[in-house]
Design an enzyme around this catalytic site. Structure first.
Site, PDB file in Angstrom:
ATOM      1  N   ASN A 129       0.837  -1.199   0.000  1.00 40.51           N
ATOM      2  CA  ASN A 129       0.000   0.000   0.000  1.00 40.51           C
ATOM      3  C   ASN A 129       0.875   1.253   0.000  1.00 40.51           C
ATOM      4  OD1 ASN A 129      -1.905   1.939   0.340  1.00 40.51           O
ATOM      5  ND2 ASN A 129      -2.744   1.132   2.259  1.00 40.51           N
ATOM      6  N   CYS A 132      -2.121   5.124   1.037  1.00 43.10           N
ATOM      7  CA  CYS A 132      -3.012   5.498   2.138  1.00 43.10           C
ATOM      8  C   CYS A 132      -3.058   7.018   2.263  1.00 43.10           C
ATOM      9  CB  CYS A 132      -2.552   4.877   3.459  1.00 43.10           C
ATOM     10  SG  CYS A 132      -3.595   5.430   4.835  1.00 43.10           S
TER      11      CYS A 132
END
Ligand code: SIN
Length: 303
Positions: A129, A132
């Site tokens: 990720n 975010c």
């Protein structure tokens, strides 16, 4: 005629393309009362960081007409706890490939968390990720700059033998350049899109609804944006893409596969109604019949 729902992410075969999106499914246990987790193709667990995190102050959820805003801030128990407590509990109920979603605040954070989690056999791939929108000094900062995205990709690739998928942010002017940077740096695949940066204001209190002021917008309202970005990216890369953003029906799944995605993740729709997963699975054969599709993996990207 019986329909074939199986799809491939590279060499990895999934029984069907449905994957609960990271951050909307915890580590699976809360969904046990609703359906048998083994109906899913895979699941992407809550974004895990090297150290445990409490997340952002509340309120960190705000309702929106066609979705929701979140500013959770990567609350999670940390990589070691996930490896030794959460995954063993999940494995008792889930026997499909697991996607490990990993977040970080530095390249070293990503690498160390991936090294720890690589010990788990059932983890079939990493979803890194770099998108975010709810934390400072990491998260999306890596996913909005091609050089930084490539640096994380290269470092994580060296840290694990498992496939590495980079999760991209829609909060950029040119998502294709970030996607290409990740592919050139060795990514095995991509996941997109994460949430769109948004805001709500409480007019009575004259202040933002979220304690963090801004947050990530997800839900059916972002589906056309997600579809467009997946379509643009799949036209320019050769690696598989997991498409997500506002999917809430079997038709949405078909559209996302026609945009070039190899599998899909479902997030906000599952928070509103956990039974969306069995419902979409039950609906898919009829919807495939309606559009003359025999096997999902034969769907071609539209031009
Ligand atoms: C969060 O925990 O803030 C959500 C994770 C994300 O949007 O990447």
């Amino acid at each position: 005629m019986v329909k074939d729902l199986s799809v491939f992410l590279g060499d990895l075969r999934l029984d069907n393309p449905l994957i609960p999106a990271s951050g909307t499914f915890g580590f699976g246990m809360e969904f046990l009362p609703y359906f048998d987790l083994d109906i899913l193709g895979s699941l992407s667990f809550k974004g895990t960081t090297l150290a445990p995190r409490e997340g952002n102050p509340v309120p960190r959820i705000a309702d929106c007409p066609a979705g929701m805003l979140n500013s959770v801030g990567l609350q999670n128990p940390g990589a070691e706890h996930v490896l030794t407590q959460e995954i063993p509990a999940l494995k008792k109920h889930f026997h499909k490939p697991i996607i490990a979603n990993v977040s970080g605040f530095s390249v070293t954070d990503y690498v160390e968390a991936v090294r720890i989690l690589s010990a788990e056999e059932q983890i079939a791939l990493f979803e890194i990720n770099i998108s975010c929108p709810n934390v400072h000094g990491g998260g999306m900062a890596f996913g909005t700059d091609p050089a930084a995205a490539a640096e994380v990709t290269r470092a994580v690739k060296k840290a694990t033998d498992k496939p590495v998928y980079m999760k991209l942010s829609p909060n950029v002017t040119d998502i294709v350049s970030i996607a290409r940077a990740c592919e050139d740096a060795g990514a095995d695949g991509l996941s997109l899109i994460n949430t769109l940066l948004g805001m709500r204001i409480d007019p009575l209190r004259r202040r933002p609804v979220l304690a963090n002021k801004v947050g990530g917008y997800s839900g059916p309202g972002i589906f056309p944006v997600a579809l467009r970005m997946v379509w643009q990216v799949t036209g320019q890369v050769r690696i598989p893409v997991i498409g997500m953003g506002g999917i809430s029906s079997a038709r949405d799944v078909i559209e996302m596969l026609m945009a070039g995605a190899s599998a899909v993740q479902i997030g906000a729709a599952g928070l509103r109604d956990p039974l969306v997963f069995p419902r979409i699975l039950a609906d898919l054969p009829d919807v495939m019949e309606e559009y003359g599709i025999q096997a999902l993996r034969d769907i071609q990207r539209v031009e």
